[in-house]
Every structure is written in structure tokens, then in C-alpha cells.
Scaffold this motif. Structure first.
Motif, short mmCIF file in Angstrom:
data_model
loop_
_atom_site.label_atom_id
_atom_site.label_comp_id
_atom_site.label_asym_id
_atom_site.label_seq_id
_atom_site.Cartn_x
_atom_site.Cartn_y
_atom_site.Cartn_z
N LEU A 299 0.83 -1.21 0.00
CA LEU A 299 0.00 0.00 0.00
C LEU A 299 0.86 1.26 0.00
O LEU A 299 0.49 2.26 -0.60
CB LEU A 299 -0.93 0.01 1.22
CG LEU A 299 -2.20 -0.80 1.08
CD1 LEU A 299 -2.98 -0.76 2.38
CD2 LEU A 299 -3.07 -0.29 -0.05
N ARG A 301 3.40 1.81 -1.55
CA ARG A 301 3.87 2.13 -2.91
C ARG A 301 2.72 2.45 -3.84
O ARG A 301 2.93 2.77 -4.99
CB ARG A 301 4.68 0.96 -3.46
CG ARG A 301 5.93 0.79 -2.66
CD ARG A 301 6.82 -0.29 -3.20
NE ARG A 301 7.88 -0.54 -2.24
CZ ARG A 301 8.42 -1.73 -2.01
NH1 ARG A 301 8.01 -2.77 -2.70
NH2 ARG A 301 9.36 -1.87 -1.12
N MET A 302 1.50 2.32 -3.35
CA MET A 302 0.33 2.69 -4.14
C MET A 302 0.08 4.19 -3.96
O MET A 302 0.52 4.77 -2.96
CB MET A 302 -0.90 1.94 -3.63
CG MET A 302 -0.85 0.46 -3.79
SD MET A 302 -1.25 0.03 -5.46
CE MET A 302 0.13 -1.01 -5.81
N PRO A 303 -0.67 4.77 -4.88
CA PRO A 303 -0.99 6.20 -4.69
C PRO A 303 -1.68 6.47 -3.36
O PRO A 303 -1.43 7.49 -2.74
CB PRO A 303 -1.89 6.52 -5.88
CG PRO A 303 -2.18 5.24 -6.54
CD PRO A 303 -1.14 4.27 -6.17
N ILE A 304 -2.51 5.51 -2.91
CA ILE A 304 -3.25 5.78 -1.67
C ILE A 304 -2.29 5.85 -0.49
O ILE A 304 -2.43 6.70 0.39
CB ILE A 304 -4.36 4.71 -1.45
CG1 ILE A 304 -5.28 5.10 -0.29
CG2 ILE A 304 -3.79 3.34 -1.16
CD1 ILE A 304 -6.21 6.20 -0.61
N ARG A 306 0.87 6.73 -0.58
CA ARG A 306 1.61 7.99 -0.65
C ARG A 306 0.73 9.14 -0.19
O ARG A 306 1.20 10.05 0.48
CB ARG A 306 2.07 8.24 -2.08
CG ARG A 306 3.13 7.28 -2.51
CD ARG A 306 4.00 7.87 -3.59
NE ARG A 306 4.87 6.84 -4.11
CZ ARG A 306 4.67 6.20 -5.26
NH1 ARG A 306 3.65 6.54 -6.03
NH2 ARG A 306 5.49 5.26 -5.65
N ALA A 307 -0.55 9.05 -0.55
CA ALA A 307 -1.47 10.12 -0.13
C ALA A 307 -1.60 10.13 1.39
O ALA A 307 -1.68 11.20 2.00
CB ALA A 307 -2.83 9.94 -0.79
N GLU A 309 0.70 9.32 3.57
CA GLU A 309 1.89 9.94 4.15
C GLU A 309 1.91 11.45 3.85
O GLU A 309 2.33 12.24 4.69
CB GLU A 309 3.15 9.28 3.61
CG GLU A 309 3.28 7.87 4.14
CD GLU A 309 4.71 7.36 4.08
OE1 GLU A 309 5.50 7.73 4.94
OE2 GLU A 309 5.02 6.61 3.13
N ALA A 310 1.43 11.81 2.67
CA ALA A 310 1.36 13.23 2.33
C ALA A 310 0.40 13.94 3.28
O ALA A 310 0.63 15.06 3.71
CB ALA A 310 0.92 13.40 0.89
N ARG A 312 -0.21 13.14 6.33
CA ARG A 312 0.47 13.32 7.60
C ARG A 312 1.39 14.54 7.54
O ARG A 312 1.51 15.29 8.50
CB ARG A 312 1.28 12.06 7.90
CG ARG A 312 2.09 12.11 9.17
CD ARG A 312 3.08 10.97 9.21
NE ARG A 312 4.10 11.13 8.21
CZ ARG A 312 4.80 10.14 7.68
NH1 ARG A 312 4.59 8.91 8.07
NH2 ARG A 312 5.71 10.36 6.77
N GLU A 313 1.99 14.76 6.37
CA GLU A 313 2.93 15.86 6.25
C GLU A 313 2.21 17.21 6.16
O GLU A 313 2.60 18.16 6.82
CB GLU A 313 3.82 15.67 5.03
CG GLU A 313 4.66 14.41 5.07
CD GLU A 313 5.78 14.50 6.08
OE1 GLU A 313 6.37 15.57 6.19
OE2 GLU A 313 6.06 13.49 6.75
N THR A 328 -9.53 9.79 1.66
CA THR A 328 -8.20 9.25 1.96
C THR A 328 -8.09 8.89 3.44
O THR A 328 -7.59 7.82 3.79
CB THR A 328 -7.13 10.30 1.60
OG1 THR A 328 -7.33 10.69 0.25
CG2 THR A 328 -5.74 9.73 1.74
N PRO A 441 11.96 5.71 1.61
CA PRO A 441 11.15 6.30 0.53
C PRO A 441 10.48 5.20 -0.29
O PRO A 441 10.99 4.08 -0.38
CB PRO A 441 12.18 7.07 -0.29
CG PRO A 441 13.48 6.45 0.03
CD PRO A 441 13.39 5.95 1.42
N THR A 442 9.34 5.54 -0.89
CA THR A 442 8.58 4.53 -1.64
C THR A 442 9.01 4.46 -3.09
O THR A 442 8.62 3.56 -3.81
CB THR A 442 7.08 4.85 -1.59
OG1 THR A 442 6.89 6.15 -2.17
CG2 THR A 442 6.57 4.89 -0.18
N ALA A 443 9.77 5.45 -3.55
CA ALA A 443 10.24 5.44 -4.93
C ALA A 443 11.55 6.20 -4.96
O ALA A 443 11.79 7.05 -4.12
CB ALA A 443 9.23 6.10 -5.85
#
Lengths: 461, 295
Positions: A299, A301-304, A306-307, A309-310, A312-313, A328, A441-443
Motif C-alpha cells: 500500500l 507504494r500505491m498512490p493511496i 503515498r497520499a 503519508e502526504a 500526515r505531512e 483518503t 522512501p517509496t520510490a
């Protein structure tokens, strides 16, 4: 002091001389300081006369502590610290050794061979304690903490009522299996789905709140679920709980019921023992844990992911990028709740008995403490924290020798909260971001560099 | 209104009678202006004039008290931005924005920042996570494409070397550029920049100017920017709108605005004894910007 072997001989003798000298001076200073304070004491005798009590023994202890302490500090502790500091400065990006690099693989391998080893060491009956009390108990908390990690560690939503989803999962299994006789393998996914559903039901009105307010409402939700379980006696039997919950079977092929014809021990012609079931449960929860880890890693590494974690930021930045933050957050809540539900149904199957007492706020707090202690977002850190915290509790029960020191009435497990509190303070001072504070990092474009914990945020809603 | 050459252009964003009231304060009062397709439009004004409020209304972060904001896409589809919530403004109407105080995902790497910006596209490709989780090839392809897209913008923003570093670790100027690159990764038709040159040194401002120009040239994205740095405004904008106390006081090309007495008054005040200074200032600005005829 094994570290002394690292220092060269000549420097060592020089250092020893200095340490002895400084130790001697420290002793001298201590003597000068304490001779009047400790060595002599004014007191009254029976005739109310002022007398001088001489306490040379006590004074000697003070002086020896100062001298030896100074000696040890100069000769061993300081060079060791300096050496470590120099080592760190010299090789800031040293290649992690084989053990560190393959930690998760090694850990999984160890867990897979854990039950046979325990059986080999302690026999079937003796291994029960190690497989059940330690193995299964720790793995349940690993799974719960990994589930909560999605909500708290990745999405940054502080959830103090996570145990509610655990309860939903446990009662789903207990009720549906005792009323409808459904098997564990049907009810395991259903328990997850029910818990996820409750996650959405709770999340929908609540997720417009942020930070402390969200935490308080989730806390209240956890209590509401528990109070419903206590008071809705017609269904849940209240505080008596539900007992006699059916055991799980190996995909319906072999059963662990003593009376069943396809009993595991009977089929294989083994002597009857309850430890087969425990070992089966161990592998079951291990598989569930690995599923949780696998899904979490995928998960991220999926867009969801990353969203999350974003989110959270920076939530506002997320919205400016066209991310629907409500859905989300809901998916984070539902996914976390689902794993709580799985763990809950496993808990019911393992105990054979559920009651509201198992789902008090303290459980939520422990799970959250594991997540924070391990390092929010880090699966390995959380697994280590769960092992230490839950394994530590179990170990305290084992510490019979403490009774010889503190008397037969001493029950060490009563002091576990005290010890945990102390341990948490120490860990948080020493590693404020938990055991594993950095983030993978995921990517990546060229090389995978882990992100230092000082850049990541904890989330605010 | 001057700047008749722009009047023939096709408006991409139309703000009509926009008002925004915070309690007793009228932050924006009956503001109307247009931004044209392919233009760089600058929104300027003294501190507290309501520029950022206009931005927040356009991008859906505030609901305006009154008025209409129409976004017309290239394909001719129209969106009423005041009726949409903030994330829909980006997702559907294709309006992207940056923030005055940079809002990056500081704990994610630079590359991840740009991948998060492509969220909606990737969500669709991953079948709302389900297909992606099962390892369908469509998602892998889309993920590779999104990295290519990110690379393109990394290259443009001159950040390729820092792609794997956390965004919070970048120097200030690079963070500004990254925020613009991130906004562009959402594939906008209209880009709103809130003080992109704030805190940049002259050299960095120059690089920023180049970046904005190349965005306009290569992607055809129209830009609306708030800016205090006149070297940026006068240099790159085609059209300037001036606000004071929530009202528009001037609107036209940079030359026109620069010489508008109302603008000069708003910026410099018009005490009698200061009039001399005002004219001197105008002279200076005119000299500083080459190719302009002094007043």
C-alpha cells in the motif's frame, strides 16, 4: 570491559596510570568533602549530652565510590564513548552488516522454526508457555500495532480507540460462530469487513476533527463500544462474556476438537495434546502478521499509501493537489480497522472466551505506545517494540527470584506499568523518534536514501 | 481600461463581482477581472489588499460571500469555482496553486512529492488501489509514466540531482521551485502562484522568471501570480491587476499600471510634500526597466 581490547597496549598503560591518579585525587577530594559531613556526626546520648559519633566505615564507602567511579570513568567509560563517537564520525554511512540488512528475513525464518525448537527444548507440554504466552501473545500485538500504524504512523491520525475495532472483530467471530455455527475461515474475512465498516461509520462524522479533538472522540468511541458490549446483555451476555467459542480448524480438513473424528492427533496417530492447536495458532497469527506487513508495504507504494503519508505531512497541500482528504482518511481508518478486526477474531479463537474486560482503554494505550516506541511508520521498529513490551510483561511473570528479594507477597507484574513508564521515558529521551525513526522512501530515481526522522512530521489530525 | 490588445484574447478565468467578508471586514469588495489564456497575469497591491484572499477564493479554500468565478478550459468546458471544494478545483477544473509559506511534504523525497501530485491519475490506473494491490500491469505502466513525468519537471526545475533527498532538506529557492514543479505535475491549465519570488535572491528570481516563461511556452499553462518583487512582475507579466483595500484600482499591461497615478498613490501615499518623491520613484522604475518610455 571488552572494549579495552580495542585500544593499543602502550596507550592503555598510560591511560591506566592517569586513571589511577585521577581516581586517587577524586578519593582525596571526596575525603576532604565528606569527612565532616559523613565521617563525624553529632548526636545526643541518653543523658542528653552532645556527643560525636564517628562513622569511618561509611566515609570509606563514600570515598571508595568516588575513587572507583572516577577510575572507571576515566579508564573505561570515556575512552569507549570517545571511540564510538570517532567511529561514527569516521564512517557516517557505513555499510550495514549482513544481519542488519537481512533483519526481516532472518526474523521471519527464526519465527518459522520457533515452535519446533521450543518443542525440542521443553517438550510438547513445556513448549506451551513459550509458544502461547510469548509467541502468540506478542504476535497479536505486533499485528494490532501494525494495523494501528496505518492510521497513526502513515496517515497521522491519532486514534485512541483502536481497541474498539479489535472488539468488533472478536465479538463478530464469537457471536456469529456460536449462533450460526460458521467456521473461522468464513468469519475471519467477515470480522475484518465488519471492523472496516465500523471504521467508516465512526470515521465519517469524526474525520472533520483534527488533532486532540480527533483523539478524544476516538477515545470516546472505544468506550462506547465497550459499554454497549457490557450493557447489551441480550446479545453479548454483558460482563459474563461469551464462552465456548468454537476452535479454528486447518481449513476444515483437520479439526482440533477432541471429539471430532478428523481430530488432528487422531488422524496422524499422535498422542493427545493441546499444544498442536497452539502451534497451529502460532503459525496462523504469524501468517496474519505477514499478510498485514505485506499489504502495508504494498500500500505504501500505491498512490493511496503515498497520499496517506502526504496527509500526515501537510493536509492543506494535499487538498491543493486535488486529493480528496476525506476519502483518503476514511480508507486509512477502514484499513487499520480491518486488521484490528482480523486480530480480534483471532483473539476470540485463541481464548475461546471474550468479555468486555479484554477491550479496555489500556489496550489501546499499549498498542499506541508500541507504535510510538517502535517509530511511527516503521514495521520492523514496531515489531521490536511489541516484542520488548509484551515479552517484557510475560518475562516479569517469570521472575520468581524477585520474590526471594522482596518477599513472597511481591508480584512483579503489578509493577509492569511502572517499568514501562520508565522504559518509555528512557527510550524517548534516547531516541525521540522511536527505535526506527527514519523512513524508507517509496520510490527513488538513483539511490534509496532513508529519510531522517527530523524531516517527517507526526501528523496533526 | 488600457491594454486593448489583451481584450481580443480569450479569457481563461473570469472573476465577476467577487466579495469576501470576514465578520465586519470586507476583504474583497466587488472585484472583477479577467485572466487571459496563455498570459502571465500578475495580481499586485500593498500588504493587506486582499490578494491572497482572492487566491483562496479562486482555489476553493474560501467560499466567497458574493460573486462568480468562471474557469473556462481549453476544450470549452466551464466550471464555477466558487461552488467547488478545494480539491475539486484542482482535480476537475485543473487549477493548481502554490502557497505563500511553502507547503511541501518535507518528510517525503523530492520525487515522492511529485508522485503525490499525480495522485488522481494513478488512483484511476491502480483501479482505486484494488487492481494495483493485486499487481495488474496497468498500474506498473502508469507508475513508470508518472516517474517519467516527474523526471521531466525535475529537469525543468533543475532538481534532478536532489531527487532522492527529503524535500525539507532543500534550500529555500529549490523548495520554491519544487512547489511549482509539484503544482505542474497535477497537469493544470491555470497555475496560481502566491509570491513565488518571496525570499529569493536576484539570481534565484532570474531562474524563477525563466522557469515561469518556459512553463508558459512549453505547456501553454496560463499563470496568475501574486508578487511584491516588481522586477519579476514587470519583467514577465503580460497583464497586471492592482488591488487596494479589496478593490481593483488599476488593470492593464505593465506600462499602463506603472504610470497609473492611482497605483502610485496606493503604493507610495500622496501627502503633498511627498509628491516630488513619487515622481522621482516613477523615473527610477522607468529607468530600471529598459525599453520603456519614461513619463
Amino acid at each position: 570491559m571488552a572494549n579495552m581490547t580495542n585500544t593499543p597496549e602502550s596507550a592503555g598503560s598510560n591511560l591506566m596510570a592517569r586513571a589511577l591518579r585521577e581516581g586517587f585525587y577524586a578519593g582525596l577530594v571526596a575525603l576532604g568533602l565528606f569527612v565532616l559531613f559523613v565521617g563525624l556526626k553529632t548526636d545526643q546520648n541518653i543523658l542528653n549530652e552532645l556527643i560525636l559519633v564517628q562513622r569511618w566505615g561509611l566515609l570509606a564507602i563514600f570515598v571508595v565510590i568516588a575513587a572507583v567511579g572516577r577510575f572507571l570513568s576515566v579508564a573505561f567509560i570515556r575512552p569507549y564513548l570517545a571511540e564510538r563517537k570517532a567511529e561514527k564520525a569516521a564512517a557516517p554511512v557505513k555499510d550495514a552488516n549482513f544481519f542488519v540488512r537481512n533483519f526481516s528475513m532472518i526474523a521471519i525464518a527464526v519465527l518459522i522454526v520457533y515452535p519446533p525448537i521450543m518443542v525440542g527444548l521443553f517438550g510438547f507440554q513445556g513448549s506451551l508457555k513459550w509458544v502461547d504466552n510469548f509467541g502468540i501473545q506478542i504476535l497479536i500485538y505486533v499485528m494490532l500495532a501494525w494495523g494501528l500504524n496505518i492510521v497513526v504512523g502513515l496517515a497521522g491520525l491519532l486514534d485512541l480507540g483502536y481497541v474498539a475495532f479489535y472488539a468488533v472483530g472478536a465479538y463478530s467471530y464469537a457471536l456469529l460462530s456460536s449462533h450460526f455455527g460458521l467456521s473461522f475461515w468464513i468469519l475471519l474475512p467477515m470480522a475484518g469487513i465488519f471492523a472496516a465498516l465500523w471504521g467508516v461509520i465512526l470515521g465519517f462524522p469524526v474525520l472533520r476533527l483534527k488533532g486532540d479533538y480527533l483523539a478524544i472522540v476516538t477515545l470516546a468511541f472505544g468506550e462506547i463500544i465497550r459499554l454497549v458490549l457490557i450493557n447489551w446483555t441480550a446479545v453479548t451476555k454483558g460482563t459474563f462474556g461469551i464462552s465456548g467459542i468454537a476452535k479454528a480448524s486447518v481449513f476444515g480438513i483437520w479439526s482440533f476438537d477432541v471429539s471430532a473424528t478428523n481430530n488432528f492427533a487422531k488422524v496422524f496417530g499422535l498422542p493427545m495434546s493441546s499444544s498442536y492447536y497452539k502451534i497451529f495458532l502460532f503459525y496462523l497469527i504469524l501468517a496474519l502478521c505477514l499478510l498485514t506487513a505485506f499489504v502495508t508495504i504494498r500500500l505504501r507504494r500505491m498512490p493511496i499509501g503515498r497520499a496517506w503519508e502526504a496527509l500526515r505531512e501537510d493536509e492543506i497541500a494535499c487538498r491543493s493537489l486535488g486529493i480528496n482528504t476525506v476519502t483518503t482518511k476514511l480508507t486509512a481508518f477502514a484499513t487499520g480497522a480491518m486488521f484490528g478486526g482480523f486480530a480480534g477474531s483471532f483473539f476470540a479463537v485463541r481464548q475461546g472466551f471474550v468479555s468486555p474486560e479484554s477491550f479496555v482503554f489500556l489496550e489501546s494505550a499499549i498498542i499506541l505506545a508500541i507504535v510510538v516506541l517502535g517509530g511511527m511508520g516503521s514495521l520492523i521498529g514496531i515489531a521490536i517494540a511489541a516484542t520488548l513490551m509484551i515479552g517484557g510483561t510475560e518475562l516479569l511473570r517469570e521472575m520468581e527470584f524477585l520474590k526471594h528479594i522482596f518477599g513472597p507477597d511481591f508480584t512483579p507484574e503489578l509493577y509492569r506499568m511502572l517499568i514501562f513508564g520508565l522504559a518509555m521515558i528512557i527510550v524517548m529521551v534516547w531516541k525521540p523518534r522511536g527505535f526506527v525513526g527514519s523512513r524508507e522512501p517509496t520510490a527513488f530515481l538513483r539511490e534509496r536514501k532513508s529519510v531522517s526522522g527530523s524531516f517527517t512530521k507526526e501528523g496533526h489530525g | 481600461m488600457a491594454g486593448t490588445n489583451t481584450m481580443t484574447k480569450d479569457p481563461i478565468l473570469k472573476v465577476d463581482h467577487l466579495s469576501m467578508r470576514f465578520g465586519g471586514l470586507m476583504a474583497i469588495n466587488d472585484l472583477s477581472f479577467e485572466a487571459y489564456r496563455g498570459d502571465i497575469t500578475a495580481l499586485i497591491g500593498p500588504n493587506g489588499a486582499g490578494k491572497t484572499t482572492v487566491f483562496n477564493c479562486i482555489t476553493g479554500f474560501y467560499k466567497p460571500t458574493m460573486g462568480m468565478i468562471t474557469m473556462r478550459q481549453k476544450a470549452g468546458k466551464e466550471y464555477l469555482l466558487e461552488r467547488m471544494s478545494d480539491f475539486e478545483v484542482n482535480r476537475d477544473a485543473k487549477v493548481a496553486r502554490t502557497f505563500q509559506n511553502i507547503r511541501l511534504f518535507s518528510g517525503l523525497t523530492v520525487l515522492e512529492n511529485l508522485l503525490v501530485a499525480q495522485h488522481n491519475k494513478l488512483m484511476l490506473a491502480s483501479g482505486y488501489t484494488v487492481l494495483g494491490l493485486l499487481g495488474f500491469p496497468a498500474y506498473k505502466k502508469a507508475a513508470a509514466q508518472s516517474i517519467e513525468q516527474a523526471k521531466y519537471w525535475l529537469d525543468k526545475a533543475n532538481l534532478t540531482d536532489r531527487a532522492d533527498d527529503p524535500a525539507g532538506d532543500l534550500p529555500y529557492g529549490a523548495q520554491r521551485r519544487l512547489e511549482i514543479a509539484r503544482a505542474m505535475c497535477t497537469g493544470p491549465e491555470f497555475l496560481c502562484l502566491d509570491e513565488p519570488a518571496a525570499g529569493l535572491n536576484p539570481r534565484e528570481s532570474l531562474v524563477l522568471n525563466q522557469l515561469l516563461r518556459s512553463i508558459r511556452k512549453d505547456t501553454g499553462t496560463s499563470i496568475l501570480l501574486i508578487e511584491h518583487d516588481m522586477s519579476v512582475v514587470m519583467e514577465i507579466s503580460d497583464h497586471v491587476v492592482v488591488l487596494e483595500y479589496g478593490q481593483k484600482i488599476s488593470d492593464g499591461n505593465p506600462d499602463h499600471v506603472k504610470n497609473d497615478p492611482k497605483v502610485i498613490a496606493a503604493y507610495l501615499g500622496v501627502e503633498d510634500d511627498e509628491v516630488e518623491e513619487v515622481f522621482e520613484q516613477i523615473e527610477e522604475i522607468a529607468v530600471a526597466a529598459p525599453g520603456e518610455t519614461p513619463k
